[in-house]
Design an enzyme around this catalytic site. Structure first.
Site, short mmCIF file in Angstrom:
data_model
loop_
_atom_site.label_atom_id
_atom_site.label_comp_id
_atom_site.label_asym_id
_atom_site.label_seq_id
_atom_site.Cartn_x
_atom_site.Cartn_y
_atom_site.Cartn_z
N HIS A 52 30.74 61.29 56.86
CA HIS A 52 31.03 60.47 58.03
C HIS A 52 32.45 59.93 57.95
O HIS A 52 33.16 60.16 56.98
CB HIS A 52 30.02 59.33 58.17
CG HIS A 52 30.00 58.35 57.05
ND1 HIS A 52 29.47 58.63 55.82
CD2 HIS A 52 30.47 57.07 56.97
CE1 HIS A 52 29.60 57.56 55.03
NE2 HIS A 52 30.19 56.63 55.70
N HIS A 88 33.96 57.03 57.69
CA HIS A 88 34.49 55.86 56.98
C HIS A 88 35.59 56.27 56.01
O HIS A 88 35.53 57.34 55.40
CB HIS A 88 33.36 55.14 56.23
CG HIS A 88 32.59 54.21 57.12
ND1 HIS A 88 31.33 53.78 56.82
CD2 HIS A 88 32.92 53.62 58.31
CE1 HIS A 88 30.90 52.98 57.79
NE2 HIS A 88 31.85 52.87 58.70
N ASP A 115 36.33 55.38 53.09
CA ASP A 115 35.98 55.66 51.70
C ASP A 115 35.24 57.00 51.57
O ASP A 115 34.79 57.35 50.49
CB ASP A 115 35.19 54.51 51.08
CG ASP A 115 33.91 54.23 51.83
OD1 ASP A 115 33.81 54.61 53.01
OD2 ASP A 115 32.99 53.62 51.24
N HIS A 116 35.12 57.70 52.68
CA HIS A 116 34.51 59.02 52.60
C HIS A 116 35.44 60.12 53.10
O HIS A 116 35.21 61.29 52.85
CB HIS A 116 33.20 59.05 53.42
CG HIS A 116 32.12 58.22 52.80
ND1 HIS A 116 31.11 58.74 52.04
CD2 HIS A 116 31.93 56.87 52.80
CE1 HIS A 116 30.32 57.76 51.62
NE2 HIS A 116 30.81 56.62 52.07
N HIS A 174 23.34 55.19 59.77
CA HIS A 174 24.56 54.59 59.24
C HIS A 174 25.62 54.37 60.31
O HIS A 174 25.79 53.25 60.77
CB HIS A 174 25.08 55.42 58.08
CG HIS A 174 26.21 54.75 57.35
ND1 HIS A 174 26.08 53.51 56.78
CD2 HIS A 174 27.48 55.15 57.11
CE1 HIS A 174 27.23 53.17 56.22
NE2 HIS A 174 28.09 54.15 56.41
N ASP A 203 26.37 58.07 53.07
CA ASP A 203 25.77 56.76 53.36
C ASP A 203 24.70 56.98 54.41
O ASP A 203 24.88 57.77 55.33
CB ASP A 203 26.81 55.79 53.90
CG ASP A 203 27.82 55.42 52.83
OD1 ASP A 203 27.61 55.82 51.66
OD2 ASP A 203 28.82 54.74 53.16
N GLU A 247 23.44 57.67 47.82
CA GLU A 247 24.20 56.42 47.71
C GLU A 247 23.27 55.33 47.22
O GLU A 247 22.03 55.44 47.34
CB GLU A 247 24.77 56.05 49.08
CG GLU A 247 23.71 55.66 50.10
CD GLU A 247 24.00 54.36 50.79
OE1 GLU A 247 24.55 53.45 50.15
OE2 GLU A 247 23.68 54.25 51.99
N HIS A 264 27.98 55.59 44.55
CA HIS A 264 28.27 54.61 45.58
C HIS A 264 27.43 53.35 45.40
O HIS A 264 26.71 52.92 46.29
CB HIS A 264 27.99 55.24 46.97
CG HIS A 264 28.75 54.59 48.09
ND1 HIS A 264 28.34 53.45 48.69
CD2 HIS A 264 29.89 54.95 48.73
CE1 HIS A 264 29.18 53.12 49.65
NE2 HIS A 264 30.14 54.02 49.68
#
Lengths: 650, 1026
Positions: A67, A69, A71-72, A156, A177, A202, A415
């Site tokens: 996805h 975000h 941090d991904h 999410h 996530d 996660e 995570h």
């Protein structure tokens, strides 16, 4: 071949997700995130561990992004454009649509606002996105001949997905996530029951048990309603995507039901744009949104208007969504400065606020209080503050539920925070008996994988497989048929159908191919002979005194009265009497019960005779018993009967 | 055409049979094809089937055509019905043919196996008795003995299957499989005969009218189902319910097929199991448990559909186990089943989840600690470490009790409406199992009311309603607002259900009560169309929460008061609602005093139409009105009194309707009888005719008193009285006249009393407009009684007693009439009359009556109790019940005081002259009958009701005797008005000389009440014209 799982990021931490999994020789990178907490090299995963030479394109089969975000996905442009990865990248359609926006936004924040060194440019982002292949949910994509991947809905955020990857017989799921609880605008994670060797999940809330969303929503609505009813203004600082839509749908519903007329505002910018994306990507939203979309798009908010600065001090109650979420600057802070000093107003903090932000300061504060907004200004906060913990991550129960449902052979946690991961690992292992690992960054976990051998099947075997062949096994029934609950219970009746396992696996002569054949064919296939194991026992049977005189004495001529037949007949009548449940056949030369055969043994030294008692021989007649392996129980039963017999005439 | 069809079908050419079939198909599907053509087609087809045809392809299609023949052509049904019986028979024959062919194959297959084995088979077969059901299960000593059901067709009897119980069955099956499948068709595993047999079955099922096929069923079914053809097996198992197969056999077969490697077969086997378990009671616990645990394994299947049917099967088998288990383990099993289902509540398939909740809702016994665990994610101390038999995952064979945790919250929070709805519904049964659990469930449901789906909200309300009916609905104040939102829901059905729930809800505090009332009022404000139901709900909750209601009404009573303009203005929804609420007050306070101001009830009357419509199912309009008027009449109405009244009323009501017809009839009958009697008497005693007649008349009236009591005066007595009056006119004899007057007055008094009383007691008929009438009636009675008491000379003690009793009764009725303001006077009078009676009784000779005793009792009671009689005159009303008229005999000489008054030469055209402001004298010719000089007579002169002047008439100064006095008297009138004309009403009155009431008059005049002795005469005056 074992599955190798190299954790490049988000190992025992939350941030820069990046896991490289090698399945049957194929290397897949799941997520390519950036750590927002660091500004140095630790910000990005250590890509050198993937390939010493730096030839990432050949080292990796593909990259899968779950996805949008940061941090991904944050490190993706860097990895493709700077490090030079040129292979395929997979992500869902919404992620592909939203990712460049957020990457650009993030780049701006880093470079333009904080003045950091630019690691990749806007052009890099655009170039990177060109390499992306968008996938749909449950669409099986063949990356190459052996590797197939499939996306599953993860909840999410909009477009978040779990990915299933299969190479040969080994299959894994990387969850990214996910949220097991449905929200208003997004559904809950949904995945098929799959045969899996590994699940990488996660574990953000590895030790948290979240309450039902009902209470949260109730509190939120109550607080907002109370505030607007008394003429106050409500400020909800949020991030641009997801949260405002969720809260807005909640408010919209409530407004509709309570016939409220108070305006709801969205501050201009990203949120409005995001609403547009939500409207377009309606297929990725919750059931409710999907089902009502034919009549009305749930993101066409009736009560929502856009907001501009001139309205900050307008009279009357209102609800305002403004960015950023942590009140660390921007429009939300500006409004906060204006509204905070009034008691009737309300600030709702709907999520996590970083240390050092105004939001963080408010979370721990008790009104009235004074909050330092910047070096020179201090705000007298008198308004009410309401905190909410809306989170799009699943909690411990959700993780456990997913693991239980998927029942993989192994679980790897990423995570999450180390101590919490440890406790979750304990739970998974003790509750489900599934081995669980939580490697740190740059560690590799190797797990054994399933390996299937392809085999040909003979026609006969196939035929036998098609015909039902079930049978029932009955456990020894206890005297008390009453079921005792606390005992480990096997059902009394169990059914089994062996037809599939009934074949034999043969490695063919070339040593490469194997074949399953029916057991009947086995002899022919291997060209062997059928050997049968037989047991034999020579059993002496006592003869009564009455017959003694005429008893057979070994080696001597037989008296005419007692020949073999009559002895056998005597034995036959005796046994028939004693063993009435068995069918004994007497064909003159021998007695037969199933495969158990008895005949008179006249040999002086029978190899099957155990006790050679010279005294007893005169009183006993020997019978030779032969039986096959299956009838052992029966045989010993008959033999023991015979031993206790005494043959009499009449 | 037939021949063509047939020839084509029978040729061995490649294409022609297909063409023929197509032809037949087009004919069959053509609606205009005649019935005769159709029947000839079908005959041809049957013939084709019967001829030994090697092409199984054609068989298949012909059979398909047969099913077409039946189904799509509704006009043909009648024609086909007569035909279908024959066709079924021929099909059965066909079936039998192919059956035999199958059998042939089988019989040939047996010798092909090793001879030793076939011998073993025979052994085994002879060992197992097919008729014995128990042998379906391996019960022989051998623990691993097998009971594979193998069908070997046998035409002899109905139990045409034989079970073999040895290992060798496998070889038999193998052999069968070998012989059936020719080499080419191994990968297409349908053997021709199996297919066509199944087709024949399908066709038979579709043609036959009855749902079941009973053609050599069991054997064919079993032999077919064990064939390697998967699709046939699937079809057979899917339609298993349509074959007549013994449940025990079926259960075994289905259980066996759950092991099939094909998921579809497993699926249908599970469905079959679930259906079977729902309708049979199998005594073999072991077998059912086997099924249960087998089904449980499939909860972890990879196929969604299999899991879904597994849930159903688990539920059905589990329920069967629970119901067949007794004692302690019953609860254990139920818990185990519950937890087993809970363990898959988080399945990813929507269908499975829906099915799970449906199944959970069927469970009727669950331990409380498990229920409570469902509310929390954390394991409670009770559930920790507890586990039950079952399967937690593929490999774990105990279910921890913690698997129940949060189960229902997950369901209620689900993304899919179906699941949420199902979860809400499932709570119906569970919520009433434990009080503690239900408390929490209410909260959950309150949250579910926030759901965006109408269906879910409705279901949640429905569940709450269910709970409320079982008395488990206890709402917490902080959750109540959720509930009140629903009252404003835009969906009318939801509002309606919400109100239904509210009616049954128990509200523990005044605040909550107020919240609910406000919620209902808001509902009404927003949706005026809900009025009837909102009022009904208000009434109900008011009724259920009397105490809160009273305090609420007292709080808002100011608001209810009419606005300054004096208008009630009950268009205002809020006011109207409060009034409705107030209406319910006394109903709720059965035994306590209701302190709601009575005027509120009178305001409520203005809403009568609206209210009564909404309360149609509770109370009818008349009762409601009676009740409202009742409550509004007394400042301190005792509701309890009202309810006693109500009871009486109800009793009376029944009596009334019953009696109205009967009593009329009876009274009439009695009168006829008495008349007959009296005529007989007449004949005997000629001279005393009048007296006798009067006596009989009196007797009749007394006899019909019960009907009078019910207010039935009308026709019955009317005629009699009239004739009596007429008689009175003709009677000249003075002696007799007194008696007649007495009788007449007595009857009159009784009638009036009955009338009044019935009105008061049956207050249903007590409309406001009748109050004036009643007042009038009371006055008339009063006058009548006074006349009786004072104007009759020569009354005996009994007569006096009788009159005094009547006076008391009148007094009571006066007290009960709110319009009478002189309550205190009436009460005083009552007391004096009672003392009077006591005096009479004290002298002996007359007995006191029950009625009197009762009155005295209630009077003394009310004196001692805190509640004075004036506050509660209804206590006295009760004693009135004891009143019965006394028998009177008027044989004595009663004299009746009368007076005649004339004013000579005065009429309207010829007025007397007067000078304004100066006194004027009126010359009156007076005749007095039966008046002694002891009596105090006054001439009453009243000027237009306002001014009354009395002039004393001193009889000592007049001539004549007591019986008759005639004289002229000039009465002066002092206060002539300043007007040109005026008139005076003059009459002679008798001062009622008793020691009871004393009127205080400032000016000269009688000190006591007066009785009129004559009609009022009007005398006209005019200013003298010069």
């Amino acid at each position: 071949m074992p599955i190798e799982c190299l954790v490049l990021g988000a190992g025992q931490e939350v941030g820069k997700s990046c896991v490289v999994v090698t399945i049957n020789g194929k290397k897949i990178m799941f997520d390519c995130g950036m750590h927002l907490g660091y500004v140095d090299h630790r910000r990005y995963p250590d890509f050198s561990l993937i390939s010493k030479t730096g030839d990432f394109t050949n080292a990796l089969s593909c990259i899968i992004i779950t996805h949008y975000h940061q941090d991904h996905i944050g490190a993706l442009p860097y990895f493709t454009e700077v490090c030079g990865y040129n292979g395929p990248i997979y992500m869902t359609y919404p992620t592909k649509a939203l990712a460049p926006l957020l990457l650009e936004d993030n780049r701006k924040v880093m470079v333009d606002r904080r003045g950091e060194k630019e690691l990749f440019s806007s052009e890099n982002i655009a170039e990177c996105m060109k390499k992306v292949i968008a996938v749909d949910l449950k669409q099986t994509v063949l990356v190459d001949r052996d590797l197939q991947i499939r996306a599953y809905y993860a909840g999410h955020v909009l477009g978040a997905a779990m990915f299933y990857a299969k190479v040969g017989d080994a299959a894994i799921v990387y969850t990214g996530d996910y949220n097991m609880m449905p929200e208003r605008h997004l559904g809950a994670a949904q995945i098929d029951r799959l045969q899996l060797d590994l699940v990488i999940t996660e574990s953000t809330y590895a030790a948290t048990l979240r309450d039902s969303k009902f209470a949260r929503e109730r509190e939120f609505l109550k607080a907002v309603h109370k505030c607007v009813a008394s003429g106050g203004k409500v400020l909800i600082p949020t991030f641009g995507l997801g949260r405002p839509q969720e809260l807005c749908m909640l408010l919209e519903d409530y407004w509709e039901r309570m016939h409220l007329k108070v305006p709801i505002y969205f501050s201009a910018g990203l949120t409005i744009q995001a609403n547009m994306y939500y409207k377009v990507l309606i297929n990725w939203t919750s059931q409710k949104v999907k089902s009502t979309s034919t009549t009305r798009n749930a993101f066409d908010f009736k009560h929502v208007h856009s907001f501009d600065r001139s309205m900050i001090n307008a009279a009357g109650p209102c609800v305002l969504f403004a960015t950023p979420g942590m009140l660390n600057g921007g429009f939300s802070l500006e409004v906060f400065k204006q509204w905070a000093p009034y008691e009737q107003n309300l600030i709702i903090l709907p999520g996590y606020c970083g240390v050092g932000t105004v939001g963080h300061g408010l979370m721990s504060a008790k009104t009235p209080t004074k909050v330092k907004v910047d070096e020179s200004t201090q705000i007298d906060v008198r308004c009410q503050i309401h905190q909410m913990s809306f989170s799009a991550h699943t909690d411990k129960k959700g993780i456990m539920d997913l693991v239980k449902f998927l029942s993989p052979k192994h679980v790897i946690l990423v995570h999450g925070e180390k101590p919490k991961m440890a406790s979750l690992k304990e739970s998974i292992e003790s509750d489900f008996g599934i081995p669980c690992y939580y490697p740190a960054n740059n560690e590799t976990v190797r797990i054994p994988s399933t390996h299937y051998i392809k085999a040909d099947a003979s026609k006969e075997f196939l035929k036998s497989s098609l015909s039902p062949n079930f049978k029932f096994l009955q456990a020894t029934s206890r005297a008390d048929t009453d079921f005792i609950l606390n005992e480990r219970t096997e059902p009394l009746v169990r059914v089994c159908d062996d037809r599939v396992a009934e074949g034999a696996l043969i490695l063919q002569k070339d040593g490469q191919h194997s074949k399953i054949v029916h057991q009947n064919e086995l002899m022919v296939m291997v060209g062997g002979e059928n050997h049968e194991v037989q047991f034999a026992h020579c059993c002496p049977v006592r003869v009564s005194n009455e017959l003694k005189d005429v008893a057979l004495s070994p080696g001597e001529n037989m008296p005419p009265v007692l020949d073999k037949q009559s002895l056998l007949h005597l034995l036959y009548t005796k046994l028939s009497n004693d063993l009435q449940d068995l069918t004994i056949q007497n064909d003159g030369d021998r007695l037969q019960i199933e495969s158990f055969i008895v005949s008179v043994c006249l040999k002086e030294k029978c190899p099957h005779r155990i006790h050679v008692n010279p005294d007893s021989t005169s009183e006993a007649v020997n019978f030779c018993c032969v039986w096959s392996m299956g009838e052992e129980k029966l045989a010993w039963r008959v033999i023991s009967t015979m031993k206790n017999l005494e043959l009499k005439s009449g | 055409m037939e021949h063509l069809l047939r020839r084509n079908l029978e040729t061995s050419e490649n294409n022609s049979p297909q063409k023929a079939l197509l032809q037949a198909l087009s004919l069959i599907s053509n609606p205009s094809t005649s019935n005769s053509t159709l029947s000839s087609i079908s005959n041809t087809l049957i013939l084709t089937l019967k001829t030994p045809n090697s092409n199984p392809f054609i068989h298949h299609h012909i059979l398909r055509l047969f099913s077409l023949l039946k189904n799509p052509n509704p006009n043909l049904t009648s024609a086909l019905r007569q035909f279908s019986s024959s066709s079924t028979r021929s099909l059965a024959d066909t079936l039998a043919c192919s059956n035999i062919s199958v059998n042939d194959e089988e019989s040939t297959s047996v010798p092909s196996t090793a001879s030793t084995r076939s011998r073993a088979d025979e052994l085994a077969c002879s060992n197992v008795n097919a008729n014995d059901e128990s042998t379906l299960l391996p019960s022989t000593a051998s623990a691993s003995s097998l009971a594979g059901a193998r069908a070997i067709t046998n035409a002899d009897d109905e139990s045409t299957y034989v079970l073999s119980a040895t290992t060798s069955t496998r070889s038999l099956a193998d052999a069968r499989a070998c012989s059936n499948a020719d080499d080419e068709s191994v990968f297409v595993p349908s053997t021709t005969s199996t297919r066509s047999l199944a087709d024949a079955f399908a066709c038979l099922l579709s043609i036959s009218d009855s749902n079941n096929v009973n053609v050599n069923d069991v054997s064919t079914f079993l032999s077919l189902v064990f064939k390697p053809c998967v699709s046939v097996r699937h079809w057979l198992l899917l339609n298993v319910s349509r074959f007549e197969i013994r449940p025990s056999v079926l259960l075994t077969v289905l259980l066996g097929f759950t092991k099939d490697p094909y998921p579809d077969i497993r699926n249908v086997a599970l469905i079959g199991l679930a259906d079977l378990c729902k309708c049979v009671l199998v005594e073999d616990g072991g077998l059912i448990r086997g099924c249960y645990f087998r089904a449980v394994e499939f909860l972890f299947d990879f196929e969604d559909s299999v899991r879904c049917s597994a849930v159903r099967a688990v539920s059905a088998c589990g329920q069967l186990i629970v119901s067949s288990t007794q004692g302690r383990s019953k609860g254990g099993w139920s818990d185990a089943l519950f937890l087993q289902l809970c363990s898959v509540v988080r399945d990813m398939s929507v269908e499975v989840r829906v099915e799970v909740f449906n199944a959970l809702g069927k469970i009727e016994i669950v331990s409380e600690y498990i229920l409570l665990q469902m509310l929390y994610k954390k394991a409670s101390s009770a559930t920790n470490k507890m586990d039950f038999p079952g399967q937690y995952s593929e490999k774990l064979f105990r279910i921890p009790a913690t698997s129940a945790s949060f189960a229902f919250l997950h369901g209620l929070e689900d993304d899919f409406v179906e699941v949420r709805e199902s979860a809400c519904r499932a709570l119906r049964t569970l919520a009433i199992l434990s009080a503690e659990f239900s408390k929490e469930v209410v909260n959950l449901l309150m949250d579910a009311l926030n759901d965006d789906s109408v269906a879910v909200r409705l279901q949640a309300l429905d569940t709450m309603h269910h709970m409320a009916m079982f008395g488990h609905l206890k709402v917490q104040q902080e959750r109540l607002h959720m509930f009140l939102w629903v009252l404003l829901d835009s969906h009318s059905l939801i509002r309606c259900t919400a109100r239904k729930v509210l009616k049954l809800t128990e509200l523990p505090s005044l605040d909550m009560f107020k919240m609910c009332v406000n919620g209902l009022i808001r509902d009404l404000e927003l949706y005026p169309q809900d009025e009837a139901e909102v009022f009904s709900a208000l009434f109900m909750i008011g009724q259920n929460h009397g105490k809160f209601l009273v305090s609420l009404i007292n709080e808002v009573s100011q608001m209810i008061e009419p606005s300054s303009g004096g208008k009630l203005g009950y268009d205002n929804v809020r006011k109207a609602s409060y009034l409705v609420l107030a209406t319910s007050a006394p109903v709720s306070l059965k035994q306590r005093t209701c302190s709601i101001p009575p005027r509120i009830f009178s305001y409520a009357v203005t809403l009568l139409g609206r209210v009564s419509r909404s309360l149609a199912d509770i109370v009818d309009q008349r009762t409601l009105l009676a009740y409202l008027s009742y409550c509004s009449r007394f400042t301190f109405v005792s509701a309890s009194e009202f309810f006693k009244m109500e009871e009486q009323l109800e009793k009376g009501d029944v009596l009334l309707t019953q009696r109205r017809e009967i009593s009329k009839y009876h009274a009439g009958r009695k009168l006829q009888l008495k008349e007959a009697e009296s005529s007989h008497l007449d004949f005997q005693i000629e001279h005393n005719k009048e007296i006798n007649c009067v006596n009989i008349m009196l007797q009749v009236v007394i006899d019909i008193w019960p009907s009078l009591k019910l207010g039935l005066i009308d026709e019955v007595t009317q005629t009699r009285r009239l004739s009596l009056k007429a008689e009175l006119g003709t009677i000249s004899n003075n002696n007799h006249r007194g008696g007649l007057v007495f009788a007449l007055q007595y009857i009159d008094a009784l009638e009036r009393l009955g009338h009044l009383w019935s009105h008061l007691v049956f207050s249903k008929e007590f409309y406001f407009h009748e109050w004036g009438k009643l007042e009038c009636s009371l006055n008339k009675l009063d006058r009548c009684l006074r006349d009786m008491r004072y104007k009759l000379v020569g009354l005996t003690k009994e007569d006096n007693f009788l009159i005094l009793e009547l006076i008391i009764a009148h007094g009571i009725l006066t007290l009960c009439n709110i319009e009478t303001c002189a309550n205190k006077t009436t009460l005083k009078k009552l007391h004096s009359v009672i003392s009077c009676i006591e005096h009479i009784c004290g002298e002996g000779s007359t007995e006191s009556s029950n009625f009197l005793v009762e009155v005295q009792k209630s009077l003394s009671e009310s004196n001692t109790s805190s509640c004075p009689i004036l506050d509660n005159p209804y206590l006295l009303l009760k004693s009135l019940e004891y009143f019965t008229p006394r028998k009177v005999v008027t044989s004595r000489n009663l004299k009746y005081m009368e007076a005649e008054l004339h004013c000579q030469g005065n009429e309207f055209q010829n007025p007397l002259p007067f000078i304004s402001g100066l006194p004027v004298g009126v010359s009156l010719d007076i005749t007095l009958h039966n008046i002694s000089s002891e009596n105090m007579l006054w001439i009453k002169m009243s000027l237009e009701e306002k001014l009354t002047q009395f002039v004393f008439l001193d009889l000592h100064e007049t001539e004549g005797h007591d019986e008759l006095r005639k004289f002229t008297f000039v009465a002066p009138f002092y206060q002539t008005p300043k007007a040109n004309y005026f008139s005076l009403k003059i009459c002679i009155v008798l001062e009622c000389m008793s020691d009871d009431e004393r009127l205080c008059r400032s000016r000269g005049g009688p000190k006591h009440e007066v009785a009129h002795l004559c009609e009022e005469k009007e005398v006209y005056f005019s200013v003298e014209v010069r």
